[in-house]
Design a protein around this motif. Structure first.
Motif, PDB file in Angstrom:
ATOM      1  N   ILE A   1      14.852   0.580  -5.226  1.00  0.00           N
ATOM      2  CA  ILE A   1      15.344   1.899  -4.817  1.00  0.00           C
ATOM      3  C   ILE A   1      15.087   2.122  -3.331  1.00  0.00           C
ATOM      4  O   ILE A   1      15.969   2.561  -2.581  1.00  0.00           O
ATOM      5  CB  ILE A   1      14.683   3.000  -5.661  1.00  0.00           C
ATOM      6  CG1 ILE A   1      15.194   2.929  -7.108  1.00  0.00           C
ATOM      7  CG2 ILE A   1      14.949   4.382  -5.073  1.00  0.00           C
ATOM      8  CD1 ILE A   1      14.482   3.866  -8.064  1.00  0.00           C
ATOM      9  N   ASP A   2      13.868   1.819  -2.878  1.00  0.00           N
ATOM     10  CA  ASP A   2      13.537   2.016  -1.464  1.00  0.00           C
ATOM     11  C   ASP A   2      14.391   1.145  -0.554  1.00  0.00           C
ATOM     12  O   ASP A   2      14.753   1.546   0.554  1.00  0.00           O
ATOM     13  CB  ASP A   2      12.056   1.712  -1.229  1.00  0.00           C
ATOM     14  CG  ASP A   2      11.135   2.744  -1.878  1.00  0.00           C
ATOM     15  OD1 ASP A   2      11.619   3.842  -2.199  1.00  0.00           O
ATOM     16  OD2 ASP A   2       9.941   2.435  -2.062  1.00  0.00           O
ATOM     17  N   ALA A   3      14.716  -0.063  -1.024  1.00  0.00           N
ATOM     18  CA  ALA A   3      15.483  -0.992  -0.195  1.00  0.00           C
ATOM     19  C   ALA A   3      16.885  -0.477   0.103  1.00  0.00           C
ATOM     20  O   ALA A   3      17.490  -0.866   1.110  1.00  0.00           O
ATOM     21  CB  ALA A   3      15.565  -2.357  -0.870  1.00  0.00           C
ATOM     22  N   ARG A   4      17.419   0.401  -0.746  1.00  0.00           N
ATOM     23  CA  ARG A   4      18.769   0.929  -0.505  1.00  0.00           C
ATOM     24  C   ARG A   4      18.781   1.911   0.662  1.00  0.00           C
ATOM     25  O   ARG A   4      19.791   2.052   1.343  1.00  0.00           O
ATOM     26  CB  ARG A   4      19.309   1.596  -1.767  1.00  0.00           C
ATOM     27  CG  ARG A   4      19.632   0.591  -2.863  1.00  0.00           C
ATOM     28  CD  ARG A   4      20.371   1.214  -4.015  1.00  0.00           C
ATOM     29  NE  ARG A   4      20.715   0.206  -5.011  1.00  0.00           N
ATOM     30  CZ  ARG A   4      21.820  -0.529  -5.012  1.00  0.00           C
ATOM     31  NH1 ARG A   4      22.725  -0.339  -4.047  1.00  0.00           N
ATOM     32  NH2 ARG A   4      22.045  -1.425  -5.936  1.00  0.00           N
ATOM     33  N   GLY A   5      17.693   2.638   0.869  1.00  0.00           N
ATOM     34  CA  GLY A   5      17.615   3.550   1.998  1.00  0.00           C
ATOM     35  C   GLY A   5      18.646   4.660   1.970  1.00  0.00           C
ATOM     36  O   GLY A   5      19.148   5.070   3.019  1.00  0.00           O
ATOM     37  N   VAL A   6      18.995   5.148   0.777  1.00  0.00           N
ATOM     38  CA  VAL A   6      19.985   6.222   0.653  1.00  0.00           C
ATOM     39  C   VAL A   6      19.339   7.406  -0.050  1.00  0.00           C
ATOM     40  O   VAL A   6      18.345   7.259  -0.768  1.00  0.00           O
ATOM     41  CB  VAL A   6      21.239   5.758  -0.132  1.00  0.00           C
ATOM     42  CG1 VAL A   6      21.917   4.600   0.588  1.00  0.00           C
ATOM     43  CG2 VAL A   6      20.882   5.373  -1.561  1.00  0.00           C
ATOM     44  N   PRO A   7      19.893   8.615   0.123  1.00  0.00           N
ATOM     45  CA  PRO A   7      19.353   9.782  -0.574  1.00  0.00           C
ATOM     46  C   PRO A   7      19.427   9.619  -2.089  1.00  0.00           C
ATOM     47  O   PRO A   7      20.250   8.855  -2.607  1.00  0.00           O
ATOM     48  CB  PRO A   7      20.260  10.927  -0.100  1.00  0.00           C
ATOM     49  CG  PRO A   7      20.872  10.435   1.164  1.00  0.00           C
ATOM     50  CD  PRO A   7      21.007   8.967   1.025  1.00  0.00           C
ATOM     51  N   ARG A   8      18.595  10.352  -2.786  1.00  0.00           N
ATOM     52  CA  ARG A   8      18.530  10.265  -4.242  1.00  0.00           C
ATOM     53  C   ARG A   8      19.894  10.454  -4.889  1.00  0.00           C
ATOM     54  O   ARG A   8      20.257   9.728  -5.830  1.00  0.00           O
ATOM     55  CB  ARG A   8      17.555  11.327  -4.745  1.00  0.00           C
ATOM     56  CG  ARG A   8      17.452  11.483  -6.257  1.00  0.00           C
ATOM     57  CD  ARG A   8      16.396  12.519  -6.584  1.00  0.00           C
ATOM     58  NE  ARG A   8      16.314  12.785  -8.012  1.00  0.00           N
ATOM     59  CZ  ARG A   8      17.055  13.697  -8.641  1.00  0.00           C
ATOM     60  NH1 ARG A   8      17.938  14.417  -7.963  1.00  0.00           N
ATOM     61  NH2 ARG A   8      16.917  13.891  -9.947  1.00  0.00           N
TER      62      ARG A   8
END
Length: 443
Positions: A50-57
């Motif tokens: 999830i963190d690797a995507r770097g996009v808002p929730r």
């Protein structure tokens, strides 16, 4: 990389009809066993991913939850559905057909269901095949036998012609039971319906004995298939142990994915080498397969090798040149790596002044044609129910599946962009290496 936009399911329009199942779902909230209608299911299941995507929730890729809706698109009393089974055989096809018919009738009151025969050929009038009425009486006991009562075939047909057939038979919903090639055909049908402005729902139920469709967790019939293949591996060990320098080779299905080879080997716990398309290996040299097989026989007196049918085309006679041949579905025509390995191992022993007793097992068509085991039968029923819920709510161009224990609706284009395969860096392959004790690399 898959994005949220890739996972948005198409609908035919606003659902305005109160569902007969409304009382089952209204007021229910998401918990560890259930996903509420308005909730979505995360694609990534670790914080690192999830963190690797770097996009808002709100932009994280998520799947639409499967299951019944409070409001549906089709008026049940005026709805006519159809089923088609495509591609090769697989355990559980009849279970799915029966569950589709029963779910439509029991849950929604849809009593008019027809089956188009012999795959997409049944949707082409040129084939001369007439559809069959799938009544409760017709499907009552079909789940007790293997195969498909509708027959099957490979190969594409003109989407325009097939949609004409759907219109002629006043079909509102078409359930396509098949693998990735069949899903591409279902997508083409959906596109043609959209081009004409026809409110026909096209819903896929994933069927592939190779288990190589992404995003849907596991295809039905796979568990039955690898359980039966495991029986052949067990028999292969008995044969190898009873012979002088016995070497048994079991060839499983798996054109581009080695899931059956891996799972059947893990189930049997008797294989010494598992060869799959995703993991390269060499025959020759001190680190190659032949040397390791010879050493294994010298140490233990026998060896059992499990090989997927799509393994090492570059190793076979004709090499890569043979890769251009395709079947009616556009699939590459494969060689016979099991038989080839049998001869190469025999020759290798002879070159070293030794004799080996070779046995070859190919349970491929046997494992396709048996009835579903109880676990697969449950999965077939739940997949079919999920497909009916998706269709009645107006979802289209969608395939149903179970991802990490949650049933989901996935756009067909998302499952046909790439194939699902065994990761050489994943825990499944690590389990195989632990079980067989074969070298991590044979190069």
């Amino acid at each position: 990389m898959v994005t949220l936009a890739d996972l948005q399911v198409r609908t035919l329009g606003e659902p305005t009809v109160e569902s007969p199942l409304a009382s089952y779902v209204e007021g229910r909230t998401t918990n560890q066993y259930y996903v509420a209608e308005g909730d979505r299911i995360l694609m990534d299941d670790t914080l690192a991913l999830i963190d690797a995507r770097g996009v808002p929730r709100e932009d994280l890729p998520t799947f639409e939850a499967g299951g019944p809706r409070a409001r549906i698109f089709f008026e049940p009393s005026r709805t006519r559905a159809a089923v088609v089974t495509c591609g090769g055989l697989c355990p559980g096809l009849n279970n799915v057909i029966r569950a589709l018919v029963r779910s439509l009738d029991d849950h929604y009151g849809v009593t008019e269901v027809v089956g188009f025969r012999n795959g997409y050929a049944g949707l082409d009038p040129a084939s001369g095949l007439q559809p069959v009425a799938l009544t409760r009486e017709y499907v009552a006991d079909i789940h007790e036998r293997g195969g498909t009562v509708l027959g099957s075939s490979r190969g594409a047909r003109d989407p325009g012609v097939m949609v004409d057939t759907l219109v002629e038979h006043a079909i509102d919903i078409l359930f396509v039971v098949g693998g990735d090639g069949s899903m591409r055909g279902a997508h083409a049908l959906s596109e043609e319906c959209a081009r004409r402005g026809l409110p026909i729902a096209i819903v896929g139920v994933p069927k592939t004995i190779d288990n190589d469709i992404p995003h849907i967790g596991q295809s039905f019939g796979f568990q039955t298939a690898f359980a039966r293949a495991a029986q052949s591996i067990t028999a292969a060990k008995v044969e190898a142990q009873a012979a002088v320098n016995g070497v048994s080779i079991v060839q499983t299905m798996g054109r581009h994915a080695g899931f059956i080879a891996c799972y059947s080997a893990l189930a049997a716990q008797t294989a010494n080498f598992v060869l799959i398309p995703e993991v390269p290996f060499s025959l020759e040299g001190p680190g190659g397969l032949l040397a390791h097989v010879r050493q294994r026989v010298a140490d233990r007196g026998y060896a059992v090798i499990v090989v997927a049918e799509g393994v090492g085309p570059h190793l076979l006679p004709g090499g890569e040149a043979a890769a251009d041949a395709t079947d009616a579905s556009g699939n590459q025509v494969l060689g016979d790596p099991g038989r080839y390995l049998r001869q190469r191992i025999r020759d290798d022993f002879a070159e070293h002044g030794e004799e080996a007793t070779l046995r070859y097992f190919n349970p491929g068509y046997f494992i396709r044609s048996v009835p579903a085991d109880p676990a697969d039968a449950v999965y077939c029923a739940r997949l079919a129910q999920s497909a009916v819920h998706a269709a009645m709510s107006g979802r289209t161009d969608v395939v149903v599946g179970r991802r990490k224990h949650r049933f989901v609706n996935v756009p067909i284009p998302a499952v046909t962009k790439r194939a699902h395969s065994v990761s050489p860096d994943g825990d499944l392959w690590l389990s195989v290496l632990e079980s067989t004790a074969q070298p991590r690399q044979m190069l």
